[in-house]
Write a protein that holds these residues in place. Structure first.
Motif, short mmCIF file in Angstrom:
data_model
loop_
_atom_site.label_atom_id
_atom_site.label_comp_id
_atom_site.label_asym_id
_atom_site.label_seq_id
_atom_site.Cartn_x
_atom_site.Cartn_y
_atom_site.Cartn_z
N GLN A 10 -65.15 23.56 44.43
CA GLN A 10 -64.95 24.48 43.12
C GLN A 10 -66.24 24.20 42.27
N SER A 11 -66.62 25.61 41.74
CA SER A 11 -67.68 25.59 40.86
C SER A 11 -66.92 25.54 39.46
N PHE A 12 -67.78 24.71 38.21
CA PHE A 12 -67.17 24.65 37.01
C PHE A 12 -68.36 24.71 36.10
N THR A 13 -68.20 25.83 35.21
CA THR A 13 -69.28 26.13 34.34
C THR A 13 -68.87 26.13 32.83
N THR A 14 -69.65 25.49 32.10
CA THR A 14 -69.33 25.33 30.69
C THR A 14 -69.00 26.89 30.04
N PHE A 15 -67.87 26.89 29.22
CA PHE A 15 -67.54 28.20 28.48
C PHE A 15 -67.90 28.06 26.84
N GLY A 16 -68.43 28.93 26.31
CA GLY A 16 -68.79 28.64 24.91
C GLY A 16 -70.00 27.77 24.60
N ARG A 17 -70.86 27.41 25.34
CA ARG A 17 -72.04 26.57 25.02
C ARG A 17 -73.35 26.97 25.87
N ILE A 63 -73.73 19.57 23.30
CA ILE A 63 -73.99 20.91 22.94
C ILE A 63 -73.15 21.70 21.97
N ALA A 64 -73.36 22.41 21.15
CA ALA A 64 -72.34 22.96 20.09
C ALA A 64 -71.66 23.95 20.91
N GLY A 104 -69.83 27.26 20.91
CA GLY A 104 -69.79 28.40 20.20
C GLY A 104 -68.44 29.13 20.04
N GLU A 105 -68.37 30.51 19.74
CA GLU A 105 -67.29 31.03 19.27
C GLU A 105 -66.33 31.29 20.27
N HIS A 106 -66.67 31.20 21.54
CA HIS A 106 -65.82 31.58 22.85
C HIS A 106 -65.21 30.05 23.30
N ARG A 107 -63.56 30.32 23.39
CA ARG A 107 -63.24 29.04 23.83
C ARG A 107 -62.14 29.43 25.02
N CYS A 108 -61.67 28.35 25.68
CA CYS A 108 -60.69 28.72 26.36
C CYS A 108 -59.23 28.91 25.66
N ARG A 109 -58.28 30.05 25.93
CA ARG A 109 -57.04 30.00 25.01
C ARG A 109 -56.11 29.52 25.84
N VAL A 165 -77.58 27.61 33.61
CA VAL A 165 -77.10 28.55 34.31
C VAL A 165 -76.83 29.82 33.29
N ARG A 166 -76.50 30.80 33.60
CA ARG A 166 -76.12 31.89 32.80
C ARG A 166 -74.80 31.87 32.23
N PRO A 167 -74.45 31.89 31.10
CA PRO A 167 -73.36 31.42 30.44
C PRO A 167 -72.26 32.56 30.93
N PRO A 168 -70.87 32.14 31.33
CA PRO A 168 -69.92 32.85 31.64
C PRO A 168 -69.49 33.88 30.54
N GLY A 169 -69.50 35.17 30.89
CA GLY A 169 -68.77 36.21 30.16
C GLY A 169 -67.21 36.24 30.12
#
Length: 156
Positions: free
Chosen positions: A112-119, A148-149, A151-156, A85-89
């Motif tokens: 609920q929909s859960f989408t990986t963030f930063g991968r 999957i590695a 990326g730079e985006h993470r939950c804060r 799926v398209r990675p969330p911005g």
């Protein structure tokens, strides 16, 4: 003479019952309608699919209409996995961490929909309300997605 009409009626009832039962069985075994996402052909999705669990929340895997390994489902109502799926911005949706994997949670009418963030590729898991609290369904998926590695985006 009276036995023949009764026999005919019983035979007709048996045939009708068999037809209804066969129709019900067909309906129960019909594949779940799921569309493969845009990035489903990413080779990483096939690698992740090989690691998916046989059951989720005690529910067995069910057939889907897609032949893509990027799509999988378990149970009824179905928990649905979609890879590519398209990675969330940037988002105002809640972001949670489960077993080292960040997920963006988006409420739906019936779950609920859960989408990986930063991968990348991103993975979406759709969890019906029947499995509430829904984030408790994510640990086996987080374990798979951890390949999957981050990326730079993470939950804060």
């Amino acid at each position: 003479m009276h036995r023949r009409p009764r026999l005919t009626w019983l035979l007709a009832a048996a045939v009708a019952l068999a037809a209804v039962t066969a129709g019900t069985v067909w309906w129960l075994t019909r594949p779940l309608e799921v569309t493969a996402p845009v990035g489903a052909a990413d080779p990483a999705c096939a690698e992740l699919a090989a690691k998916l669990p046989a059951s989720v929340q005690g529910q067995p895997r069910v057939a889907t209409s897609s032949d893509s390994p990027a799509v999988a489902a378990w149970g009824d109502p179905a928990v649905i996995w979609r890879c590519g799926v398209r990675p969330p911005g940037p988002t105002t949706d809640e972001c949670i961490e489960v077993n080292g994997v960040d997920w963006v949670r988006h409420p739906l009418k019936d779950g609920q929909s859960f989408t990986t963030f930063g991968r990348d590729p991103a993975v979406q898991v759709l969890v019906p309300n029947a499995y509430a609290p829904e984030p408790l369904v994510l640990p086996p998926f987080s374990d798979v997605v951890a390949a999957i590695a981050q990326g730079e985006h993470r939950c804060r």
